[in-house]
Design a protein around this motif. Structure first.
Motif, PDB file in Angstrom:
ATOM      1  N   LEU A  13      35.656   5.808 -42.590  1.00  0.00           N
ATOM      2  CA  LEU A  13      36.628   6.455 -41.712  1.00  0.00           C
ATOM      3  C   LEU A  13      36.404   6.050 -40.262  1.00  0.00           C
ATOM      4  O   LEU A  13      37.360   5.925 -39.485  1.00  0.00           O
ATOM      5  CB  LEU A  13      36.544   7.978 -41.858  1.00  0.00           C
ATOM      6  N   ALA A  14      35.140   5.835 -39.887  1.00  0.00           N
ATOM      7  CA  ALA A  14      34.834   5.394 -38.529  1.00  0.00           C
ATOM      8  C   ALA A  14      35.354   3.985 -38.271  1.00  0.00           C
ATOM      9  O   ALA A  14      35.578   3.609 -37.111  1.00  0.00           O
ATOM     10  CB  ALA A  14      33.331   5.457 -38.289  1.00  0.00           C
ATOM     11  N   ALA A  15      35.558   3.205 -39.342  1.00  0.00           N
ATOM     12  CA  ALA A  15      36.073   1.842 -39.198  1.00  0.00           C
ATOM     13  C   ALA A  15      37.593   1.807 -39.112  1.00  0.00           C
ATOM     14  O   ALA A  15      38.182   0.726 -39.065  1.00  0.00           O
ATOM     15  CB  ALA A  15      35.601   0.987 -40.370  1.00  0.00           C
ATOM     16  N   GLY A  16      38.250   2.991 -39.112  1.00  0.00           N
ATOM     17  CA  GLY A  16      39.698   3.043 -38.969  1.00  0.00           C
ATOM     18  C   GLY A  16      40.465   3.166 -40.267  1.00  0.00           C
ATOM     19  O   GLY A  16      41.693   3.046 -40.272  1.00  0.00           O
ATOM     20  N   PHE A  17      39.766   3.417 -41.367  1.00  0.00           N
ATOM     21  CA  PHE A  17      40.431   3.562 -42.656  1.00  0.00           C
ATOM     22  C   PHE A  17      40.882   5.011 -42.858  1.00  0.00           C
ATOM     23  O   PHE A  17      40.371   5.939 -42.233  1.00  0.00           O
ATOM     24  CB  PHE A  17      39.494   3.153 -43.799  1.00  0.00           C
ATOM     25  N   ILE A  18      41.851   5.180 -43.749  1.00  0.00           N
ATOM     26  CA  ILE A  18      42.379   6.497 -44.101  1.00  0.00           C
ATOM     27  C   ILE A  18      42.072   6.759 -45.566  1.00  0.00           C
ATOM     28  O   ILE A  18      42.318   5.903 -46.417  1.00  0.00           O
ATOM     29  CB  ILE A  18      43.898   6.583 -43.847  1.00  0.00           C
ATOM     30  N   PHE A  46      40.500   3.922 -50.000  1.00  0.00           N
ATOM     31  CA  PHE A  46      40.646   3.936 -48.547  1.00  0.00           C
ATOM     32  C   PHE A  46      41.565   2.782 -48.150  1.00  0.00           C
ATOM     33  O   PHE A  46      41.454   1.674 -48.688  1.00  0.00           O
ATOM     34  CB  PHE A  46      39.291   3.783 -47.850  1.00  0.00           C
ATOM     35  N   THR A  47      42.448   3.039 -47.211  1.00  0.00           N
ATOM     36  CA  THR A  47      43.395   2.010 -46.774  1.00  0.00           C
ATOM     37  C   THR A  47      43.416   1.919 -45.256  1.00  0.00           C
ATOM     38  O   THR A  47      43.130   2.903 -44.553  1.00  0.00           O
ATOM     39  CB  THR A  47      44.819   2.309 -47.278  1.00  0.00           C
ATOM     40  N   CYS A  48      43.766   0.742 -44.768  1.00  0.00           N
ATOM     41  CA  CYS A  48      43.885   0.520 -43.325  1.00  0.00           C
ATOM     42  C   CYS A  48      45.071  -0.418 -43.087  1.00  0.00           C
ATOM     43  O   CYS A  48      45.120  -1.523 -43.649  1.00  0.00           O
ATOM     44  CB  CYS A  48      42.600  -0.094 -42.772  1.00  0.00           C
ATOM     45  N   LYS A  49      46.010   0.034 -42.265  1.00  0.00           N
ATOM     46  CA  LYS A  49      47.185  -0.768 -41.941  1.00  0.00           C
ATOM     47  C   LYS A  49      47.317  -0.890 -40.432  1.00  0.00           C
ATOM     48  O   LYS A  49      47.403   0.121 -39.722  1.00  0.00           O
ATOM     49  CB  LYS A  49      48.443  -0.145 -42.537  1.00  0.00           C
ATOM     50  N   LYS A  50      47.305  -2.124 -39.930  1.00  0.00           N
ATOM     51  CA  LYS A  50      47.465  -2.404 -38.504  1.00  0.00           C
ATOM     52  C   LYS A  50      48.513  -3.500 -38.366  1.00  0.00           C
ATOM     53  O   LYS A  50      48.235  -4.671 -38.619  1.00  0.00           O
ATOM     54  CB  LYS A  50      46.137  -2.855 -37.887  1.00  0.00           C
ATOM     55  N   SER A  81      52.317   5.604 -52.414  1.00  0.00           N
ATOM     56  CA  SER A  81      52.647   5.900 -51.023  1.00  0.00           C
ATOM     57  C   SER A  81      51.433   5.683 -50.122  1.00  0.00           C
ATOM     58  O   SER A  81      51.556   5.157 -49.005  1.00  0.00           O
ATOM     59  CB  SER A  81      53.150   7.344 -50.905  1.00  0.00           C
ATOM     60  N   ASP A  82      50.247   6.071 -50.606  1.00  0.00           N
ATOM     61  CA  ASP A  82      49.023   5.828 -49.838  1.00  0.00           C
ATOM     62  C   ASP A  82      48.732   4.336 -49.718  1.00  0.00           C
ATOM     63  O   ASP A  82      48.077   3.896 -48.764  1.00  0.00           O
ATOM     64  CB  ASP A  82      47.841   6.537 -50.496  1.00  0.00           C
ATOM     65  N   LEU A  83      49.200   3.557 -50.690  1.00  0.00           N
ATOM     66  CA  LEU A  83      49.032   2.102 -50.648  1.00  0.00           C
ATOM     67  C   LEU A  83      50.182   1.419 -49.903  1.00  0.00           C
ATOM     68  O   LEU A  83      50.335   0.202 -49.979  1.00  0.00           O
ATOM     69  CB  LEU A  83      48.949   1.545 -52.069  1.00  0.00           C
TER      70      LEU A  83
END
Length: 422
Positions: free
Chosen positions: A78-83, A92-96, A331-333
Protein backbone atom coordinates in the motif's frame (compact mmCIF):
# COMPACT_ATOMS: atom_id res chain seq x y z
CA UNK A 1 -7.86 -19.99 -7.31
CA UNK A 2 -10.72 -18.32 -9.19
CA UNK A 3 -8.79 -15.05 -8.93
CA UNK A 4 -5.67 -16.76 -10.30
CA UNK A 5 -7.58 -18.16 -13.29
CA UNK A 6 -9.27 -14.80 -13.87
CA UNK A 7 -5.93 -12.97 -13.84
CA UNK A 8 -4.39 -15.50 -16.25
CA UNK A 9 -7.36 -15.17 -18.62
CA UNK A 10 -7.00 -11.38 -18.65
CA UNK A 11 -3.22 -11.57 -19.14
CA UNK A 12 -3.71 -13.92 -22.10
CA UNK A 13 -6.32 -11.68 -23.71
CA UNK A 14 -4.34 -8.45 -23.15
CA UNK A 15 -0.94 -10.02 -23.95
CA UNK A 16 0.49 -8.98 -20.58
CA UNK A 17 3.70 -10.41 -19.19
CA UNK A 18 3.52 -12.75 -16.17
CA UNK A 19 6.25 -12.76 -13.54
CA UNK A 20 6.67 -14.88 -10.44
CA UNK A 21 8.46 -13.98 -7.22
CA UNK A 22 9.18 -15.91 -4.04
CA UNK A 23 9.74 -14.41 -0.59
CA UNK A 24 12.52 -16.03 1.42
CA UNK A 25 11.56 -16.79 5.04
CA UNK A 26 8.31 -14.85 4.64
CA UNK A 27 6.91 -15.51 8.13
CA UNK A 28 10.05 -14.11 9.81
CA UNK A 29 9.13 -10.62 8.56
CA UNK A 30 5.98 -10.39 10.66
CA UNK A 31 5.76 -8.15 13.75
CA UNK A 32 4.07 -9.46 16.87
CA UNK A 33 1.57 -7.34 18.78
CA UNK A 34 0.81 -9.90 21.50
CA UNK A 35 3.05 -11.12 24.31
CA UNK A 36 4.19 -14.60 23.25
CA UNK A 37 6.65 -16.78 25.15
CA UNK A 38 8.42 -19.96 24.10
CA UNK A 39 10.62 -22.58 25.68
CA UNK A 40 14.34 -22.02 24.99
CA UNK A 41 15.61 -24.09 22.06
CA UNK A 42 17.78 -27.15 22.82
CA UNK A 43 21.31 -26.19 23.83
CA UNK A 44 20.39 -22.88 25.50
CA UNK A 45 18.74 -24.31 28.58
CA UNK A 46 20.94 -25.00 31.56
CA UNK A 47 20.23 -27.78 34.00
CA UNK A 48 17.91 -26.68 36.74
CA UNK A 49 16.83 -23.45 35.02
CA UNK A 50 13.16 -22.78 34.31
CA UNK A 51 13.34 -19.86 31.90
CA UNK A 52 11.28 -18.85 28.87
CA UNK A 53 12.00 -16.57 25.90
CA UNK A 54 9.77 -13.69 24.88
CA UNK A 55 9.38 -13.37 21.12
CA UNK A 56 9.87 -9.98 19.50
CA UNK A 57 9.42 -11.20 15.93
CA UNK A 58 7.25 -13.83 14.28
CA UNK A 59 8.48 -17.40 13.89
CA UNK A 60 7.37 -20.37 11.80
CA UNK A 61 4.96 -22.52 13.77
CA UNK A 62 3.04 -19.67 15.38
CA UNK A 63 -0.65 -19.50 14.57
CA UNK A 64 -0.23 -15.71 14.20
CA UNK A 65 2.67 -16.04 11.72
CA UNK A 66 0.69 -16.05 8.46
CA UNK A 67 -1.60 -13.22 9.59
CA UNK A 68 1.28 -10.99 10.72
CA UNK A 69 3.25 -11.64 7.53
CA UNK A 70 0.29 -10.70 5.36
CA UNK A 71 -0.28 -7.52 7.41
CA UNK A 72 3.39 -6.58 6.97
CA UNK A 73 3.27 -7.23 3.22
CA UNK A 74 0.00 -5.33 2.80
CA UNK A 75 1.44 -2.31 4.59
CA UNK A 76 4.49 -2.30 2.29
CA UNK A 77 2.51 -2.71 -0.95
CA UNK A 78 0.00 0.00 0.00
CA UNK A 79 2.94 2.32 0.68
CA UNK A 80 4.06 1.70 -2.92
CA UNK A 81 0.79 3.19 -4.22
CA UNK A 82 -1.21 0.00 -4.72
CA UNK A 83 -4.88 -0.44 -3.84
CA UNK A 84 -6.14 -3.58 -2.10
CA UNK A 85 -9.09 -5.27 -3.77
CA UNK A 86 -12.29 -5.52 -1.77
CA UNK A 87 -13.35 -8.64 -3.68
CA UNK A 88 -10.11 -10.52 -2.89
CA UNK A 89 -7.78 -9.13 -0.25
CA UNK A 90 -4.77 -10.95 -1.75
CA UNK A 91 -5.06 -8.89 -4.97
CA UNK A 92 -3.42 -5.45 -5.27
CA UNK A 93 -3.64 -3.12 -8.26
CA UNK A 94 -1.99 0.12 -9.30
CA UNK A 95 -3.11 2.33 -12.19
CA UNK A 96 -1.23 5.48 -13.21
CA UNK A 97 -2.42 6.92 -16.49
CA UNK A 98 -2.23 4.14 -19.06
CA UNK A 99 0.08 2.04 -16.88
CA UNK A 100 -1.58 -0.83 -14.99
CA UNK A 101 0.02 -3.38 -12.66
CA UNK A 102 -1.64 -6.20 -10.72
CA UNK A 103 -0.07 -8.21 -7.89
CA UNK A 104 -1.50 -11.42 -6.46
CA UNK A 105 0.01 -13.12 -3.40
CA UNK A 106 -0.54 -16.58 -1.93
CA UNK A 107 1.47 -16.97 1.32
CA UNK A 108 5.01 -16.37 -0.04
CA UNK A 109 4.35 -16.83 -3.77
CA UNK A 110 3.76 -13.62 -5.73
CA UNK A 111 2.32 -13.25 -9.22
CA UNK A 112 2.78 -9.93 -11.06
CA UNK A 113 1.25 -8.90 -14.37
CA UNK A 114 0.52 -5.66 -16.21
CA UNK A 115 1.01 -3.65 -19.37
CA UNK A 116 4.04 -1.60 -18.23
CA UNK A 117 7.34 -3.47 -17.94
CA UNK A 118 9.08 -0.51 -16.30
CA UNK A 119 6.45 -0.35 -13.55
CA UNK A 120 6.83 -4.10 -12.96
CA UNK A 121 10.63 -3.74 -12.71
CA UNK A 122 10.34 -0.87 -10.23
CA UNK A 123 7.87 -2.90 -8.17
CA UNK A 124 10.34 -5.80 -8.02
CA UNK A 125 13.09 -3.42 -6.86
CA UNK A 126 10.81 -1.97 -4.20
CA UNK A 127 9.88 -5.41 -2.87
CA UNK A 128 13.55 -6.41 -2.89
CA UNK A 129 14.36 -3.38 -0.72
CA UNK A 130 11.69 -4.32 1.84
CA UNK A 131 11.97 -8.12 1.81
CA UNK A 132 14.40 -10.73 0.54
CA UNK A 133 12.86 -11.62 -2.83
CA UNK A 134 13.80 -14.30 -5.31
CA UNK A 135 12.85 -13.45 -8.89
CA UNK A 136 11.75 -16.68 -10.62
CA UNK A 137 11.31 -15.00 -14.02
CA UNK A 138 8.38 -15.72 -16.32
CA UNK A 139 5.54 -17.71 -14.80
CA UNK A 140 6.04 -21.45 -15.38
CA UNK A 141 4.99 -23.26 -12.21
CA UNK A 142 2.68 -21.74 -9.59
CA UNK A 143 1.17 -23.60 -6.61
CA UNK A 144 1.60 -26.94 -8.36
CA UNK A 145 0.06 -25.60 -11.58
CA UNK A 146 2.07 -25.80 -14.79
CA UNK A 147 1.65 -22.74 -17.01
CA UNK A 148 2.41 -22.83 -20.73
CA UNK A 149 2.10 -19.90 -23.11
CA UNK A 150 1.84 -19.63 -26.88
CA UNK A 151 0.26 -17.37 -29.50
CA UNK A 152 -3.07 -19.13 -28.89
CA UNK A 153 -3.11 -18.19 -25.21
CA UNK A 154 -2.18 -19.60 -21.80
CA UNK A 155 -2.72 -23.23 -20.84
CA UNK A 156 -2.68 -24.48 -17.25
CA UNK A 157 -2.43 -28.11 -16.16
CA UNK A 158 -1.27 -30.29 -13.26
CA UNK A 159 0.47 -33.05 -15.21
CA UNK A 160 3.24 -33.73 -12.69
CA UNK A 161 0.76 -33.77 -9.81
CA UNK A 162 -1.51 -36.16 -11.73
CA UNK A 163 1.35 -38.54 -12.52
CA UNK A 164 2.38 -38.51 -8.84
CA UNK A 165 -1.15 -39.53 -7.85
CA UNK A 166 -1.18 -42.34 -10.42
CA UNK A 167 2.24 -43.55 -9.31
CA UNK A 168 1.35 -43.56 -5.61
CA UNK A 169 -1.90 -45.39 -6.36
CA UNK A 170 -0.05 -48.09 -8.30
CA UNK A 171 -2.25 -48.04 -11.42
CA UNK A 172 0.20 -46.71 -14.01
CA UNK A 173 -0.29 -49.98 -15.87
CA UNK A 174 -4.10 -49.92 -15.77
CA UNK A 175 -6.20 -49.63 -18.90
CA UNK A 176 -7.42 -46.01 -19.34
CA UNK A 177 -11.09 -45.08 -19.74
CA UNK A 178 -12.64 -42.23 -21.73
CA UNK A 179 -14.86 -40.65 -19.05
CA UNK A 180 -14.66 -40.52 -15.23
CA UNK A 181 -18.03 -41.94 -14.14
CA UNK A 182 -20.51 -44.32 -15.75
CA UNK A 183 -23.75 -42.70 -16.89
CA UNK A 184 -26.58 -43.27 -14.40
CA UNK A 185 -24.26 -44.05 -11.47
CA UNK A 186 -25.93 -43.39 -8.09
CA UNK A 187 -23.56 -43.97 -5.17
CA UNK A 188 -25.16 -44.60 -1.77
CA UNK A 189 -24.21 -46.02 1.62
CA UNK A 190 -24.56 -49.61 0.38
CA UNK A 191 -21.64 -52.04 0.18
CA UNK A 192 -18.88 -53.34 2.42
CA UNK A 193 -16.97 -50.82 4.52
CA UNK A 194 -13.30 -50.33 3.68
CA UNK A 195 -10.91 -51.82 6.23
CA UNK A 196 -8.57 -48.83 5.88
CA UNK A 197 -10.56 -45.67 5.00
CA UNK A 198 -7.46 -43.42 5.26
CA UNK A 199 -6.29 -44.45 1.78
CA UNK A 200 -9.63 -43.41 0.25
CA UNK A 201 -9.68 -40.12 2.16
CA UNK A 202 -6.16 -39.23 1.11
CA UNK A 203 -6.90 -40.04 -2.51
CA UNK A 204 -10.09 -37.95 -2.62
CA UNK A 205 -8.28 -35.08 -0.90
CA UNK A 206 -5.62 -35.11 -3.62
CA UNK A 207 -8.27 -35.29 -6.34
CA UNK A 208 -10.03 -32.24 -4.86
CA UNK A 209 -6.87 -30.18 -5.41
CA UNK A 210 -6.67 -31.54 -8.95
CA UNK A 211 -10.07 -29.99 -9.78
CA UNK A 212 -8.31 -26.60 -9.90
CA UNK A 213 -7.47 -27.29 -13.55
CA UNK A 214 -9.75 -30.28 -14.24
CA UNK A 215 -13.43 -29.29 -14.35
CA UNK A 216 -14.10 -32.62 -16.07
CA UNK A 217 -13.69 -34.57 -12.80
CA UNK A 218 -15.39 -32.03 -10.52
CA UNK A 219 -18.75 -33.80 -10.30
CA UNK A 220 -17.27 -37.27 -9.75
CA UNK A 221 -14.93 -36.01 -7.00
CA UNK A 222 -17.79 -34.09 -5.37
CA UNK A 223 -19.91 -37.23 -5.14
CA UNK A 224 -17.04 -39.22 -3.61
CA UNK A 225 -16.37 -36.51 -1.03
CA UNK A 226 -19.83 -37.12 0.44
CA UNK A 227 -18.66 -40.49 1.78
CA UNK A 228 -15.43 -39.52 3.54
CA UNK A 229 -16.78 -40.51 6.98
CA UNK A 230 -17.54 -44.13 6.04
CA UNK A 231 -16.22 -45.08 2.58
CA UNK A 232 -17.25 -48.41 1.08
CA UNK A 233 -16.05 -50.66 -1.70
CA UNK A 234 -18.25 -49.11 -4.47
CA UNK A 235 -16.84 -45.69 -3.55
CA UNK A 236 -13.25 -46.92 -3.84
CA UNK A 237 -14.05 -48.52 -7.20
CA UNK A 238 -15.50 -45.21 -8.43
CA UNK A 239 -12.34 -43.40 -7.24
CA UNK A 240 -10.13 -45.88 -9.11
CA UNK A 241 -12.17 -45.28 -12.26
CA UNK A 242 -11.37 -41.55 -11.98
CA UNK A 243 -7.68 -42.48 -11.82
CA UNK A 244 -8.03 -44.61 -14.95
CA UNK A 245 -9.64 -41.62 -16.65
CA UNK A 246 -6.76 -39.38 -15.55
CA UNK A 247 -4.29 -41.88 -17.00
CA UNK A 248 -5.96 -41.38 -20.37
CA UNK A 249 -4.76 -37.74 -20.46
CA UNK A 250 -2.65 -36.73 -17.40
CA UNK A 251 -1.64 -33.42 -18.99
CA UNK A 252 -5.17 -32.24 -19.70
CA UNK A 253 -5.95 -28.71 -18.56
CA UNK A 254 -7.59 -25.40 -19.41
CA UNK A 255 -6.84 -22.97 -22.22
CA UNK A 256 -7.25 -19.23 -21.70
CA UNK A 257 -7.55 -17.97 -25.25
CA UNK A 258 -5.69 -14.91 -26.51
CA UNK A 259 -8.74 -13.93 -28.57
CA UNK A 260 -11.20 -12.91 -25.88
CA UNK A 261 -13.83 -10.18 -25.51
CA UNK A 262 -13.69 -10.44 -21.66
CA UNK A 263 -17.48 -10.53 -21.22
CA UNK A 264 -18.97 -12.53 -18.37
CA UNK A 265 -21.50 -15.26 -19.07
CA UNK A 266 -22.65 -18.18 -16.96
CA UNK A 267 -24.52 -21.48 -17.27
CA UNK A 268 -26.44 -23.04 -14.40
CA UNK A 269 -28.23 -26.36 -14.00
CA UNK A 270 -29.48 -28.73 -11.31
CA UNK A 271 -30.14 -32.43 -10.94
CA UNK A 272 -33.49 -32.59 -9.14
CA UNK A 273 -33.46 -34.98 -6.15
CA UNK A 274 -30.23 -36.44 -7.45
CA UNK A 275 -28.94 -37.70 -4.07
CA UNK A 276 -30.48 -41.17 -3.51
CA UNK A 277 -30.06 -40.93 0.29
CA UNK A 278 -31.25 -37.39 1.13
CA UNK A 279 -33.23 -36.61 -2.08
CA UNK A 280 -31.53 -33.24 -2.20
CA UNK A 281 -30.71 -31.71 -5.56
CA UNK A 282 -27.27 -30.94 -6.97
CA UNK A 283 -26.41 -27.43 -8.13
CA UNK A 284 -23.90 -26.93 -10.91
CA UNK A 285 -22.70 -23.79 -12.66
CA UNK A 286 -19.79 -22.56 -14.73
CA UNK A 287 -18.72 -19.00 -15.53
CA UNK A 288 -16.81 -17.86 -18.62
CA UNK A 289 -14.80 -14.71 -19.13
CA UNK A 290 -15.22 -14.38 -22.86
CA UNK A 291 -14.46 -17.91 -24.04
CA UNK A 292 -12.22 -18.78 -21.06
CA UNK A 293 -13.63 -20.89 -18.22
CA UNK A 294 -12.64 -19.25 -14.91
CA UNK A 295 -15.12 -20.55 -12.33
CA UNK A 296 -17.23 -23.67 -11.81
CA UNK A 297 -18.89 -25.48 -8.94
CA UNK A 298 -20.79 -28.60 -7.99
CA UNK A 299 -22.70 -28.48 -4.71
CA UNK A 300 -25.48 -30.42 -3.06
CA UNK A 301 -28.31 -28.07 -2.06
CA UNK A 302 -28.98 -27.53 1.65
CA UNK A 303 -32.70 -28.35 1.52
CA UNK A 304 -34.99 -30.65 -0.43
CA UNK A 305 -36.60 -28.98 -3.44
CA UNK A 306 -40.27 -29.76 -4.08
CA UNK A 307 -40.00 -29.34 -7.86
CA UNK A 308 -37.43 -29.20 -10.61
CA UNK A 309 -38.27 -25.50 -11.08
CA UNK A 310 -37.35 -24.80 -7.46
CA UNK A 311 -34.09 -26.72 -7.78
CA UNK A 312 -33.20 -24.78 -10.93
CA UNK A 313 -34.14 -21.50 -9.25
CA UNK A 314 -31.73 -22.22 -6.39
CA UNK A 315 -29.03 -23.05 -8.94
CA UNK A 316 -29.67 -19.74 -10.69
CA UNK A 317 -29.26 -17.90 -7.40
CA UNK A 318 -25.91 -19.57 -6.74
CA UNK A 319 -24.63 -18.66 -10.20
CA UNK A 320 -25.92 -15.11 -9.79
CA UNK A 321 -23.94 -14.72 -6.55
CA UNK A 322 -20.79 -15.86 -8.34
CA UNK A 323 -21.40 -13.42 -11.21
CA UNK A 324 -21.90 -10.56 -8.74
CA UNK A 325 -18.59 -11.29 -7.04
CA UNK A 326 -16.74 -11.66 -10.35
CA UNK A 327 -18.10 -8.35 -11.58
CA UNK A 328 -16.70 -6.73 -8.44
CA UNK A 329 -13.34 -8.47 -8.96
CA UNK A 330 -13.15 -7.32 -12.59
CA UNK A 331 -14.01 -3.80 -11.53
CA UNK A 332 -11.00 -3.83 -9.18
CA UNK A 333 -8.93 -4.99 -12.16
CA UNK A 334 -10.24 -1.95 -14.10
CA UNK A 335 -12.39 -4.06 -16.41
CA UNK A 336 -15.89 -2.81 -15.57
CA UNK A 337 -19.00 -4.43 -17.05
CA UNK A 338 -21.61 -1.76 -17.76
CA UNK A 339 -23.84 -4.25 -19.59
CA UNK A 340 -25.63 -7.14 -17.90
CA UNK A 341 -23.94 -10.52 -17.56
CA UNK A 342 -25.91 -13.29 -19.25
CA UNK A 343 -27.04 -16.27 -17.19
CA UNK A 344 -28.15 -19.29 -19.25
CA UNK A 345 -30.76 -21.66 -17.83
CA UNK A 346 -32.68 -24.54 -19.45
CA UNK A 347 -35.79 -24.36 -17.22
CA UNK A 348 -38.48 -21.88 -18.34
CA UNK A 349 -40.41 -22.11 -15.07
CA UNK A 350 -37.34 -21.02 -13.09
CA UNK A 351 -36.76 -18.16 -15.53
CA UNK A 352 -40.34 -16.93 -15.02
CA UNK A 353 -40.03 -17.11 -11.23
CA UNK A 354 -36.81 -15.07 -11.37
CA UNK A 355 -38.23 -12.45 -13.74
CA UNK A 356 -41.66 -12.02 -12.17
CA UNK A 357 -41.58 -10.53 -8.62
CA UNK A 358 -45.19 -11.54 -7.96
CA UNK A 359 -46.01 -13.83 -5.04
CA UNK A 360 -46.48 -17.47 -6.05
CA UNK A 361 -47.97 -20.25 -3.96
CA UNK A 362 -45.39 -22.64 -5.38
CA UNK A 363 -42.50 -20.46 -4.14
CA UNK A 364 -43.73 -19.28 -0.74
CA UNK A 365 -41.59 -21.88 1.06
CA UNK A 366 -38.34 -20.78 -0.67
CA UNK A 367 -35.98 -18.85 1.58
CA UNK A 368 -35.90 -15.11 0.99
CA UNK A 369 -32.19 -15.11 0.17
CA UNK A 370 -32.96 -17.12 -2.98
CA UNK A 371 -34.88 -14.13 -4.36
CA UNK A 372 -31.58 -12.22 -4.46
CA UNK A 373 -31.51 -12.93 -8.20
CA UNK A 374 -34.69 -10.89 -8.80
CA UNK A 375 -32.99 -7.71 -7.55
CA UNK A 376 -29.99 -8.33 -9.79
CA UNK A 377 -32.21 -8.79 -12.83
CA UNK A 378 -34.15 -5.61 -12.06
CA UNK A 379 -31.05 -3.45 -11.56
CA UNK A 380 -29.54 -4.70 -14.84
CA UNK A 381 -26.58 -6.59 -13.34
CA UNK A 382 -27.72 -9.98 -14.65
CA UNK A 383 -29.81 -10.94 -17.65
CA UNK A 384 -31.33 -14.43 -17.89
CA UNK A 385 -31.61 -16.35 -21.12
CA UNK A 386 -33.19 -19.69 -22.01
CA UNK A 387 -30.96 -22.33 -23.53
CA UNK A 388 -31.91 -25.84 -24.72
CA UNK A 389 -30.79 -28.69 -22.50
CA UNK A 390 -28.68 -30.06 -25.36
CA UNK A 391 -26.52 -26.90 -25.20
CA UNK A 392 -26.39 -26.63 -21.40
CA UNK A 393 -22.68 -26.61 -20.49
CA UNK A 394 -23.40 -26.95 -16.77
CA UNK A 395 -24.71 -30.51 -17.30
CA UNK A 396 -21.21 -31.82 -16.64
CA UNK A 397 -21.36 -30.47 -13.08
CA UNK A 398 -24.70 -32.01 -12.08
CA UNK A 399 -24.75 -35.58 -13.38
CA UNK A 400 -22.52 -38.29 -14.92
CA UNK A 401 -22.65 -38.11 -18.71
CA UNK A 402 -22.14 -40.79 -21.31
CA UNK A 403 -19.04 -40.90 -23.49
CA UNK A 404 -20.29 -38.91 -26.48
CA UNK A 405 -21.93 -35.98 -24.62
CA UNK A 406 -19.01 -35.89 -22.18
CA UNK A 407 -16.35 -35.61 -24.89
CA UNK A 408 -18.46 -33.05 -26.75
CA UNK A 409 -18.72 -30.95 -23.60
CA UNK A 410 -14.94 -30.94 -22.99
CA UNK A 411 -14.20 -28.96 -26.14
CA UNK A 412 -16.90 -26.40 -25.35
CA UNK A 413 -15.43 -25.85 -21.86
CA UNK A 414 -11.98 -25.13 -23.27
CA UNK A 415 -10.40 -28.31 -21.87
CA UNK A 416 -7.47 -29.65 -23.90
CA UNK A 417 -4.25 -31.60 -23.57
CA UNK A 418 -1.18 -29.89 -25.00
CA UNK A 419 0.87 -33.04 -24.37
CA UNK A 420 -1.27 -35.26 -26.61
CA UNK A 421 0.17 -36.18 -30.04
CA UNK A 422 -1.23 -34.21 -32.97
Amino acid sequence: MITVRCLLAIAAAQNWSLSQLDVNNAFLHGDLHEEIYMSPPPGLRRQGENLVCRLNKSLYGLKQASRQWFAKFTEAVLAAGFIQSKADYSLFTCKKGTSFTALLIYVDDILITGNDQKAISSLKQFLQSRFKIKDLGDLKYFLGIEVSRSKQGICISQRKYTLDILKDSGILGAKPVAFPMEQGTKLSDAGDLLKDPSQFRRLVGRLIYLTITRPDITYAVHVLSRFMHAPRMPHMEAALRILKYLKNAPGQGLLFSAGNNLKLRAYCDSDWAGCPMTRRSTTGYCVFLGNSLISWRTKRQKTVSLSSAEAEYRAMTGACCELTWLRSLLSDLHLPHPEASILHCDNKAALHIAANPVFHDRTRHIEMDCHFIRDKIQDGTVSTKFIPSSHQLADMFTKPLGKDPFLSMLGKLGVLDIHSPT
